[in-house]
Enzyme design. Structure first.
Site, short mmCIF file in Angstrom:
data_model
loop_
_atom_site.label_atom_id
_atom_site.label_comp_id
_atom_site.label_asym_id
_atom_site.label_seq_id
_atom_site.Cartn_x
_atom_site.Cartn_y
_atom_site.Cartn_z
N GLU A 129 29.80 -14.40 -40.70
CA GLU A 129 30.61 -15.52 -41.18
C GLU A 129 31.20 -15.26 -42.58
O GLU A 129 30.95 -16.01 -43.53
CB GLU A 129 29.76 -16.80 -41.15
CG GLU A 129 29.23 -17.12 -39.76
CD GLU A 129 28.29 -18.31 -39.69
OE1 GLU A 129 28.13 -19.00 -40.70
OE2 GLU A 129 27.71 -18.54 -38.62
N GLU A 245 26.46 -16.15 -29.13
CA GLU A 245 25.82 -17.44 -29.44
C GLU A 245 26.47 -18.58 -28.67
O GLU A 245 26.72 -19.66 -29.17
CB GLU A 245 25.87 -17.72 -30.95
CG GLU A 245 25.24 -16.66 -31.82
CD GLU A 245 25.26 -17.00 -33.30
OE1 GLU A 245 25.41 -18.18 -33.65
OE2 GLU A 245 25.14 -16.06 -34.13
O1 G3I Z 1 10.80 -22.21 -41.00
C1 G3I Z 1 11.06 -23.37 -41.81
C2 G3I Z 1 9.83 -24.28 -41.84
O2 G3I Z 1 8.75 -23.60 -42.49
C3 G3I Z 1 10.17 -25.56 -42.58
O3 G3I Z 1 9.05 -26.43 -42.52
C4 G3I Z 1 11.40 -26.21 -41.92
C5 G3I Z 1 11.81 -27.49 -42.62
O4 G3I Z 1 12.44 -27.17 -43.83
O5 G3I Z 1 12.52 -25.30 -41.98
C6 G3I Z 1 12.24 -24.13 -41.22
O6 G3I Z 1 13.38 -23.27 -41.33
C7 G3I Z 1 14.47 -23.72 -40.54
C8 G3I Z 1 14.91 -22.54 -39.64
O7 G3I Z 1 16.06 -22.90 -38.88
C9 G3I Z 1 13.79 -22.11 -38.68
O8 G3I Z 1 13.51 -23.17 -37.81
C10 G3I Z 1 15.63 -24.07 -41.47
O9 G3I Z 1 15.28 -25.23 -42.21
C11 G3I Z 1 16.87 -24.35 -40.64
O10 G3I Z 1 18.00 -24.53 -41.51
C12 G3I Z 1 17.18 -23.16 -39.73
O11 G3I Z 1 18.30 -23.51 -38.95
C13 G3I Z 1 18.88 -22.42 -38.23
C14 G3I Z 1 20.25 -22.10 -38.84
O12 G3I Z 1 20.91 -21.08 -38.08
C15 G3I Z 1 20.14 -21.60 -40.27
O13 G3I Z 1 19.42 -20.39 -40.30
C16 G3I Z 1 19.04 -22.85 -36.79
O14 G3I Z 1 17.77 -23.04 -36.18
C17 G3I Z 1 19.82 -21.80 -36.02
O15 G3I Z 1 20.11 -22.24 -34.69
C18 G3I Z 1 21.15 -21.52 -36.73
O16 G3I Z 1 21.80 -20.49 -36.05
C19 G3I Z 1 23.11 -20.15 -36.57
C20 G3I Z 1 23.27 -18.65 -36.51
O17 G3I Z 1 22.26 -18.03 -37.27
C21 G3I Z 1 24.66 -18.25 -37.00
N1 G3I Z 1 25.70 -18.93 -36.19
C22 G3I Z 1 25.57 -20.39 -36.20
C23 G3I Z 1 24.20 -20.81 -35.68
C24 G3I Z 1 24.07 -22.31 -35.61
O18 G3I Z 1 24.15 -22.86 -36.90
#
Ligand code: G3I
Length: 328
Positions: A129, A245
């Site tokens: 991105e 994705e």
């Molecule tokens: O692991 C922590 C946990 O310890 C904590 O308690 C919790 C609450 O803060 O957060 C957890 O981390 C989360 C992580 O996912 C793992 O579950 C993050 O907050 C959360 O922001 C993260 O979201 C992911 C996001 O990317 C950001 O990395 C989504 O699940 C995931 O589906 C999304 O995937 C992205 C691709 O990487 C790139 N393309 C878009 C796609 C959708 O946004």
């Protein structure tokens, strides 16, 4: 319980196409779900376990436990693995923004050197991105771009990844919004411009098109001619293009569940069919194992989401049949 006869989306796939989905470490604690993924998938990608936030939670200290679990699942089940992602403005640990501002080359080089060689992966999203949403230029709300002052940070990432990744790893440039929607032509054109530079550098192998669509923005405005031309151009440049994705957000106020599932499957299967016909890539992954497990529910909490090939009870959604048709 729904009919659990294992019929893969890609059951009769040409050997070359790897159909799969994301996977997170939480999924592995559900034996039924893990077995289902093992039965359906020929490739998996970690939803977040291979992002910097997970792999380097504190600067200089790497943590591979969750990523190792995903990699071990793939290896145990004879499933290919892809790596997502090395350099991104998202998925960053809390220490990263200030450290990148102070020494982006050092942060980048040490992260890539620290994680790129650990897993035997089919492909690796080296940078994610980096194009502005409207395709007018580079994404500027990225600590990497702000520190480097140009898109050269992406060139460095690919050069370092080429040195650190196992031989044969496909190095990919990843982005969304290049397949359908009002800005798809502009954004895909900018993506191709950067891919051409990286090709000249001798570092890139291909593009990962995320294929997150929504019918509101896309207006189901998928321009098959433009997309086919983009894929043909990539192929002419010797670039692989994968769909990594795939899902569709419900942002249209007028669709009920059945209608949404049909309309979204129509658009997604046309995109996948166009990609499959181009013979330009081999990885086709959805960002949803089954409908109740999707980032879309948290991201669009005011509207019910119905993504994926399977519903919450593992029953096949229309998208299952449409993707199987498109891939076979
Ligand atoms: O692991 C922590 C946990 O310890 C904590 O308690 C919790 C609450 O803060 O957060 C957890 O981390 C989360 C992580 O996912 C793992 O579950 C993050 O907050 C959360 O922001 C993260 O979201 C992911 C996001 O990317 C950001 O990395 C989504 O699940 C995931 O589906 C999304 O995937 C992205 C691709 O990487 C790139 N393309 C878009 C796609 C959708 O946004």
């Amino acid at each position: 319980m729904a009919d659990r006869t294992v019929i893969k989306v890609g059951a009769a796939l040409k050997k070359s196409v790897l159909y799969g989905s994301l996977l997170n470490v939480g999924n592995l604690s559900d034996p039924t779900l893990a077995a289902f993924v093992a039965s359906q998938n020929r490739i998996v990608v970690a939803e977040s376990e291979m992002k910097m936030r997970s792999l380097q939670p504190t600067q200089g200290t790497f943590s591979f436990t969750d990523a190792d679990a995903i990699a071990a699942f793939a290896q145990t089940n004879g499933i290919a693995l892809r790596f997502h992602t090395l350099v991104w403005h998202g998925g960053l640990p809390t220490w990263a923004a200030s450290a990148i501002a102070a020494d982006w080359q050092g942060v980048m080089d040490s992260h890539i050197a620290g994680v790129s060689g650990r897993y035997a992966v089919q492909s690796m999203d080296v940078a994610n991105e980096v194009i502005a949403d409207d395709g007018s230029g580079w994404r500027t709300d990225s600590p990497w771009y702000q520190a480097a002052g140009s898109i050269d940070y992406v060139r460095r990432a690919f050069a370092k990844a080429r040195l650190a990744a196992p031989a044969g790893t496909k190095l990919m440039l990843c982005d969304y919004g290049c397949e359908a929607g009002a800005t798809a032509l502009a954004k895909s054109t900018k993506l191709m411009e950067l891919a051409s530079t990286l090709k000249s550098d001798g570092t890139i192998d291909g593009l990962s098109l995320q294929c997150h669509i929504n019918l509101l923005a896309a207006g189901a405005s998928f321009n098959q001619t433009n997309f086919a031309a983009f894929l043909a151009q990539a192929k002419s440049m010797g670039l692989e293009v994968n769909l990594t994705e795939i899902d569709c957000a419900n942002q249209n106020p007028n669709y009920d569940e059945a209608t949404f599932k049909q309309v979204s499957a129509d658009v997604l299967s046309l995109i996948v069919q166009t990609w499959a016909s181009a013979g330009v890539g081999q990885e086709c992954l959805t960002w949803c194992i089954k409908q109740d497990l999707s980032w879309l529910h948290d991201t669009f909490p005011t509207r019910t989401q119905w993504p994926g090939c399977f519903d919450a009870s593992y029953r096949r959604n229309p998208l299952f049949y449409r993707l199987r048709g498109a891939l076979n």
